[in-house]
Write an enzyme that holds these catalytic residues in place. Structure first.
Site, PDB file in Angstrom:
ATOM      1  CE  LYS A  53     -10.892  40.253 -24.326  1.00 58.49           C
ATOM      2  NZ  LYS A  53     -11.868  40.033 -23.253  1.00 58.49           N
ATOM      3  CD  GLN A  97     -12.799  37.005 -21.463  1.00 59.83           C
ATOM      4  OE1 GLN A  97     -12.052  37.965 -21.554  1.00 59.83           O
ATOM      5  NE2 GLN A  97     -13.806  36.821 -22.289  1.00 59.83           N
ATOM      6  CG  ASP A 120     -13.856  44.290 -19.545  1.00 62.00           C
ATOM      7  OD1 ASP A 120     -13.840  44.334 -20.783  1.00 62.00           O
ATOM      8  OD2 ASP A 120     -13.627  43.266 -18.882  1.00 62.00           O
TER       9      ASP A 120
HETATM   10  N1  GUN Z   1     -16.842  38.046 -22.019  1.00 65.21           N
HETATM   11  C1  GUN Z   1     -17.445  38.338 -23.193  1.00 65.21           C
HETATM   12  N2  GUN Z   1     -17.187  39.619 -23.557  1.00 65.21           N
HETATM   13  C2  GUN Z   1     -16.402  40.130 -22.596  1.00 65.21           C
HETATM   14  C3  GUN Z   1     -15.790  41.401 -22.426  1.00 65.21           C
HETATM   15  O1  GUN Z   1     -15.927  42.337 -23.212  1.00 65.21           O
HETATM   16  N3  GUN Z   1     -15.032  41.539 -21.295  1.00 65.21           N
HETATM   17  C4  GUN Z   1     -14.875  40.538 -20.389  1.00 65.21           C
HETATM   18  N4  GUN Z   1     -14.139  40.770 -19.316  1.00 65.21           N
HETATM   19  N5  GUN Z   1     -15.433  39.352 -20.528  1.00 65.21           N
HETATM   20  C5  GUN Z   1     -16.185  39.149 -21.636  1.00 65.21           C
END
Ligand code: GUN
Length: 284
Positions: A53, A97, A120
């Site tokens: 990311k 995350q 998100d």
């Molecule tokens: N863990 C797995 N997928 C995601 C996501 O799309 N966003 C976040 N913050 N954590 C994740």
């Protein structure tokens, strides 16, 4: 003829568009989008996701910051950091995350993120707005799926869409996005009766189950659009989706591969959300 939807290529196009948009935002408005990503603990998969990311952000011109917190971080310490980032003018988007260590209340943390910075799309305020069909920051994976569906040029209005999986991250928001496009949406899950029959009725099938090659080729309706959100390992340890791709491709009009389908879209849409958040915050 089956068309294979090339997620890698479509994601690259989204990133190119964003690069241009960010360049113009910087030049004309002096706005530089910023994304802060928080990782708590040592989950190896999460580490890879977070690194990717950050890298993708920098590549399109987003300022990225990563906060690596130890496993024993308290809920309060994490909430304090979120609060600091909420108040920081140079931070457009905040991403915590998931999963978080078990001693931290995930809901509480997600609710602490300022909805305008919730790239998100997990904050209940944004989830609620998605539910009523109002403009909002949308969860990245289903947002990416919509972009893939748009690439087919097929009008979703009135189509029977079946979403298999009811998670807050994929299944539920996916259903809302399809409903907004006037599809007739069925959400299936582990307790669904006659699952195969329901999948067989799908003109649009979104598989977000988390089980390798769960959807068999002969469950796929002739001419269906098949979107595979799964990321599993098969019996040989090879990455595969929730759908038996080879067999399903014989029936589908459009289908996404794994890898190279939905996967690349998630990060692309995160970047898009960050730019959207930066625009909004700057009043643009
Ligand atoms: N863990 C797995 N997928 C995601 C996501 O799309 N966003 C976040 N913050 N954590 C994740």
């Amino acid at each position: 003829m089956t068309n294979i939807i090339n997620g890698k290529e479509i994601a690259a196009r989204v990133r190119e568009e964003l690069k241009e948009e960010i360049r113009s935002l910087k030049e004309k408005r002096g706005v530089v989008p910023g994304l802060s990503v928080i990782l708590v603990g040592n989950n190896p998969a999460s580490k890879v996701y977070v690194r990717n990311k950050g890298k993708a952000s920098e590549e399109v011109g987003i300022n990225s910051a990563q906060y690596d917190l130890p496993e024993h971080t308290t809920e309060n310490e994490l909430l304090k950091l979120v609060d600091k980032l909420n108040k920081a003018n140079d931070v457009s988007g905040i991403l915590v995350q998931l999963p978080l260590p078990v001693h931290i209340d995930e809901e509480k943390v997600l609710e602490a993120i300022l909805p305008a910075k919730d790239v998100d799309g997990f904050h209940p305020y944004n989830v609620g707005r998605l539910m009523i069909g109002a403009p909002t920051l949308q969860p990245c994976t289903p947002y990416g799926v919509m972009r893939l569906l748009d690439s087919t040029g097929v009008d979703l209005s009135g189509k029977n869409a079946v979403v298999v999986g009811r998670s807050n991250i994929v299944g539920k928001p996916m259903a809302m996005m399809l409903l907004k496009r006037n599809a007739t949406v069925t959400i299936c899950h582990s307790r669904t009766k006659d699952l195969v029959e329901k999948i067989r009725s799908a003109e649009v099938l979104v598989a977000a189950i988390g089980r390798a090659k769960f959807v068999k080729g002969d469950w796929v309706r002739e001419g269906a659009i098949v979107i595979d959100v799964g990321m599993n390992k098969d019996e040989n340890g090879k990455l595969c989706g929730d759908v038996d791709f080879e067999k399903a491709a014989e029936k589908a009009s459009f289908i996404t591969p794994v890898p190279g389908g939905v996967g690349p879209m998630t990060i692309a849409m995160l970047l898009k959300n960050t730019v959207e958040a930066a625009r909004k915050t700057a009043g643009l």
